[in-house]
Design an enzyme around this catalytic site. Structure first.
Site, PDB file in Angstrom:
ATOM      1  N   LYS A  68      47.690  34.547  32.786  1.00 32.66           N
ATOM      2  CA  LYS A  68      48.782  35.398  33.255  1.00 32.66           C
ATOM      3  C   LYS A  68      49.940  35.449  32.263  1.00 32.66           C
ATOM      4  O   LYS A  68      51.094  35.574  32.640  1.00 32.66           O
ATOM      5  CB  LYS A  68      49.266  34.892  34.614  1.00 32.66           C
ATOM      6  CG  LYS A  68      48.165  34.916  35.664  1.00 32.66           C
ATOM      7  CD  LYS A  68      48.667  34.533  37.024  1.00 32.66           C
ATOM      8  CE  LYS A  68      47.584  34.468  38.069  1.00 32.66           C
ATOM      9  NZ  LYS A  68      46.657  35.553  38.111  1.00 32.66           N
ATOM     10  N   CYS A  69      49.621  35.399  31.010  1.00 33.72           N
ATOM     11  CA  CYS A  69      50.608  35.389  29.927  1.00 33.72           C
ATOM     12  C   CYS A  69      50.671  36.777  29.296  1.00 33.72           C
ATOM     13  O   CYS A  69      49.682  37.508  29.288  1.00 33.72           O
ATOM     14  CB  CYS A  69      50.172  34.345  28.894  1.00 33.72           C
ATOM     15  SG  CYS A  69      51.183  34.246  27.409  1.00 33.72           S
ATOM     16  N   GLY A  70      51.804  37.128  28.755  1.00 35.51           N
ATOM     17  CA  GLY A  70      51.941  38.396  28.050  1.00 35.51           C
ATOM     18  C   GLY A  70      51.044  38.487  26.817  1.00 35.51           C
ATOM     19  O   GLY A  70      50.783  39.580  26.319  1.00 35.51           O
ATOM     20  N   THR A 109      47.908  37.296  26.813  1.00 37.30           N
ATOM     21  CA  THR A 109      46.529  37.141  27.282  1.00 37.30           C
ATOM     22  C   THR A 109      45.605  38.237  26.769  1.00 37.30           C
ATOM     23  O   THR A 109      44.553  37.948  26.186  1.00 37.30           O
ATOM     24  CB  THR A 109      46.487  37.087  28.828  1.00 37.30           C
ATOM     25  OG1 THR A 109      47.218  35.931  29.255  1.00 37.30           O
ATOM     26  CG2 THR A 109      45.066  37.018  29.351  1.00 37.30           C
TER      27      THR A 109
END
Length: 171
Positions: A44-46, A48
């Site tokens: 859920k990371c920018g 990803t």
């Protein structure tokens, strides 16, 4: 278990045993003779989409030449890998067609950090010290299990392709 005791006597990543996504021990000596890219990952990371997409592309391109990616989910950065590891594996395999191993969730910083990551940090400090600052920090490892270099989170995997090729050419 502190960093010193967890890495004492370890001379390469091949000296470590880690847990796979099912909780089984994996002796990293099985990767002797292969170039590795060890990455702390998050769903859920920018970063990803770009990282997983490019990791999958690199893996497909070089796996038959002796390249492996070892992905370690980590929830230490803004709760960006909150679910169980089974959800991570399903997400990465379905959305990004990942075929490389996804290991058990780990901590990469602090007193409970995975000993492998303590070793990696001790052998390749970062721009602002040894702590890992964010998701998708990458460590390029030689066929002999030595850290070649540490690659920051914001550096996209595709930009290190030449380094991977060079490592694969080494004896």
């Amino acid at each position: 278990m502190g960093a010193t005791s967890s890495i004492a006597g370890k001379s390469s990543v091949h000296d470590f045993t880690v847990k796979d996504s099912r909780g089984k021990d994996v002796d990293l000596s099985v990767y002797k003779g292969k170039v590795l890219l060890i990455v702390n990952v998050a769903s859920k990371c920018g970063l990803t989409n770009s990282n997983y997409t490019q990791l999958t592309e690199l893996y497909r391109k070089y796996r038959d030449k002796g390249f492996e990616i070892l992905a370690f989910p980590c929830n230490q950065f803004l709760n960006q890998e909150p679910g169980p590891v089974e959800e991570t594996v399903q997400f990465v395999c379905e959305r990004f067609s990942a075929e490389y191993p996804i290991f058990a969730k780990v901590k990469v910083n602090g007193k409970d950090s995975e000993p492998l990551f303590e070793y990696l940090k001790a052998n390749a400090g970062g721009f602002m010290g040894s702590a890992i600052k964010w998701n998708f920090t990458k460590f390029l490892i030689s066929k002999k299990g030595k850290v070649i270099r540490r690659i920051g989170s914001r550096t996209e995997p595709s930009t290190i392709e030449a380094d991977i090729q060079k490592a694969l050419e080494e004896p």
